[in-house]
Design a protein around this motif. Structure first.
Motif, PDB file in Angstrom:
ATOM      1  N   VAL A  65      78.158 -24.344  69.079  1.00 47.79           N
ATOM      2  CA  VAL A  65      78.653 -25.264  70.098  1.00 47.79           C
ATOM      3  C   VAL A  65      77.714 -26.458  70.249  1.00 47.79           C
ATOM      4  N   ARG A  66      76.414 -26.220  70.182  1.00 48.58           N
ATOM      5  CA  ARG A  66      75.474 -27.334  70.298  1.00 48.58           C
ATOM      6  C   ARG A  66      75.703 -28.358  69.191  1.00 48.58           C
ATOM      7  N   SER A  67      75.897 -27.879  67.983  1.00 50.21           N
ATOM      8  CA  SER A  67      76.139 -28.789  66.872  1.00 50.21           C
ATOM      9  C   SER A  67      77.422 -29.586  67.076  1.00 50.21           C
ATOM     10  N   LEU A  68      78.476 -28.911  67.503  1.00 50.95           N
ATOM     11  CA  LEU A  68      79.753 -29.591  67.712  1.00 50.95           C
ATOM     12  C   LEU A  68      79.678 -30.612  68.849  1.00 50.95           C
ATOM     13  N   LEU A  69      79.011 -30.260  69.941  1.00 55.25           N
ATOM     14  CA  LEU A  69      78.931 -31.165  71.089  1.00 55.25           C
ATOM     15  C   LEU A  69      78.093 -32.406  70.796  1.00 55.25           C
ATOM     16  N   SER A  70      77.241 -32.324  69.797  1.00 59.24           N
ATOM     17  CA  SER A  70      76.452 -33.494  69.414  1.00 59.24           C
ATOM     18  C   SER A  70      77.231 -34.435  68.502  1.00 59.24           C
ATOM     19  N   GLY A  71      78.444 -34.031  68.121  1.00 60.29           N
ATOM     20  CA  GLY A  71      79.284 -34.884  67.291  1.00 60.29           C
ATOM     21  C   GLY A  71      79.159 -34.638  65.805  1.00 60.29           C
ATOM     22  N   GLN A  72      78.412 -33.613  65.417  1.00 60.12           N
ATOM     23  CA  GLN A  72      78.235 -33.351  63.995  1.00 60.12           C
ATOM     24  C   GLN A  72      79.464 -32.660  63.409  1.00 60.12           C
ATOM     25  N   LYS A  73      79.751 -32.963  62.156  1.00 53.75           N
ATOM     26  CA  LYS A  73      80.715 -32.183  61.400  1.00 53.75           C
ATOM     27  C   LYS A  73      80.034 -30.871  61.051  1.00 53.75           C
ATOM     28  N   THR A  74      80.551 -29.794  61.580  1.00 56.45           N
ATOM     29  CA  THR A  74      79.789 -28.559  61.645  1.00 56.45           C
ATOM     30  C   THR A  74      80.271 -27.511  60.672  1.00 56.45           C
ATOM     31  N   VAL A  75      79.327 -26.904  59.997  1.00 54.92           N
ATOM     32  CA  VAL A  75      79.566 -25.713  59.197  1.00 54.92           C
ATOM     33  C   VAL A  75      78.605 -24.648  59.701  1.00 54.92           C
ATOM     34  N   PHE A  76      79.147 -23.592  60.263  1.00 53.28           N
ATOM     35  CA  PHE A  76      78.331 -22.504  60.775  1.00 53.28           C
ATOM     36  C   PHE A  76      78.969 -21.194  60.358  1.00 53.28           C
TER      37      PHE A  76
END
Length: 324
Positions: free
Chosen positions: A123-134
């Motif tokens: 969620v932290r990655s997504l909320l920062s606006g990053q295109k996320t792969v987790f």
């Protein structure tokens, strides 16, 4: 120095759901600056937060704790960004594991403690606006990026057990505790600070959700007594109440009596051990105890009863007692 005061909505089962909106409005009118919006059996928290954000003036909202086994990281990030975009306000979020009743019975999902640790990171990655792969063992998301402006929200972690406390220490901006005695709060804060030091981080701030009824109106105490019935036998909470001197009650609760029998056995003293109740001197003493335990903020959960709908009297009196 006493903890700062915020407000958390009670969602009392014996009251009309719309009283949550009344409490939010009263919090705004009486000078509080932070409001926590959880999620129970009535309103969707994102919908309720949008309504509150667009009808109040001064409140900084935290949505949650949201159950991570029910809401995946993409849904959480998109929901938070939606509320922020539609309201034009800063919005924070809290994550937690919730209960097996909510996760397994209501939603038909598998409860997972691991999901909390992984969800906070995703969620932290997504909320920062990053295109996320987790890719975690319990949580995964691949390739999504917010199309709305990233809200860059602070993330609080609801904690009680050791794993959740460690997650808050290592990855959270804030740790939030619910229905907690000052003694138990102190132990959890100490553990969190130890875990944060081991991780090389500054320890996050700590919020405690604390029930409150200035002058302890009888209908308010009765509302609180009903509210704790389901906690007395629960792992962790039972041990906390044992330490607070209610061993016989916990033993009785773990025999699984009829809820009405258990309710009748709950003494008013138990409510005082976990709440801001009584006169001004009693409340000041309890605030001091939470401060000594390391609590930075108390999110007041005011009783909402016939003698004090929405908690107006309690919210106003607490501001006077604390001088905020």
């Amino acid at each position: 120095m006493n903890p700062s005061l915020a407000v958390s909505l009670g969602f009392w089962q014996d009251r009309p759901p719309s009283e949550a909106l009344l409490t939010a409005r009263l919090a705004d009118e009486t000078g509080y600056r932070r409001l926590w919006i959880g999620e129970m059996a009535t309103y969707d928290s994102f919908a309720l937060a949008t309504r509150i954000a667009t009808t109040t003036t001064n409140l900084h909202l935290t949505i949650g704790p949201l159950p991570v086994a029910v809401r995946d990281p993409m849904l959480i990030a998109r929901g938070v960004a939606s509320v922020a975009d539609l309201s034009g306000k800063d919005i924070d979020v809290a994550l937690g594991t919730s209960s097996t009743l909510v996760v397994r019975d209501w939603h038909g999902r598998e409860w997972s403690g691991r999901a909390l640790r992984e969800s906070v990171q995703a969620v932290r990655s997504l909320l920062s606006g990053q295109k996320t792969v987790f890719e975690g063992k319990a949580v995964s998301t691949k390739g999504y990026r917010l199309r709305l402006d990233p809200p860059k929200s602070a993330i609080a972690v609801a904690a009680f057990g050791p794993a959740a406390v460690r997650t808050a220490a290592q990855f959270g901006d804030r740790m939030v505790l619910n229905l907690i005695t000052p003694r138990s709060a102190a132990a959890l804060v100490e553990q969190m600070r130890h875990d944060a030091a081991e991780a090389g981080r500054e320890p996050p701030k700590v919020t405690a959700w604390v029930i409150a009824a200035v002058d302890s109106a009888p209908d308010a105490i009765e509302q609180f007594r009903r509210g704790v019935v389901g906690y007395l036998a629960a792992p962790g909470y039972g041990e906390m109440f044992n330490e607070a001197g209610f061993e016989d009650l916990v033993t009785f609760a773990r025999t699984r009596p009829h809820p009405a029998e258990l309710l009748a056995a709950i003494p008013e003293e138990l409510i005082h051990s976990i709440g801001l109740t009584g006169d001004a001197a009693s409340i000041k003493a309890q605030l001091a105890a939470y401060a000594a335990a390391g609590i930075d903020e108390i999110a007041v959960v005011p009783a909402s009863v016939d003698s004090d709908p929405g908690g107006r009297r309690t919210l106003t009196a607490l501001q006077r007692i604390t001088g905020e």
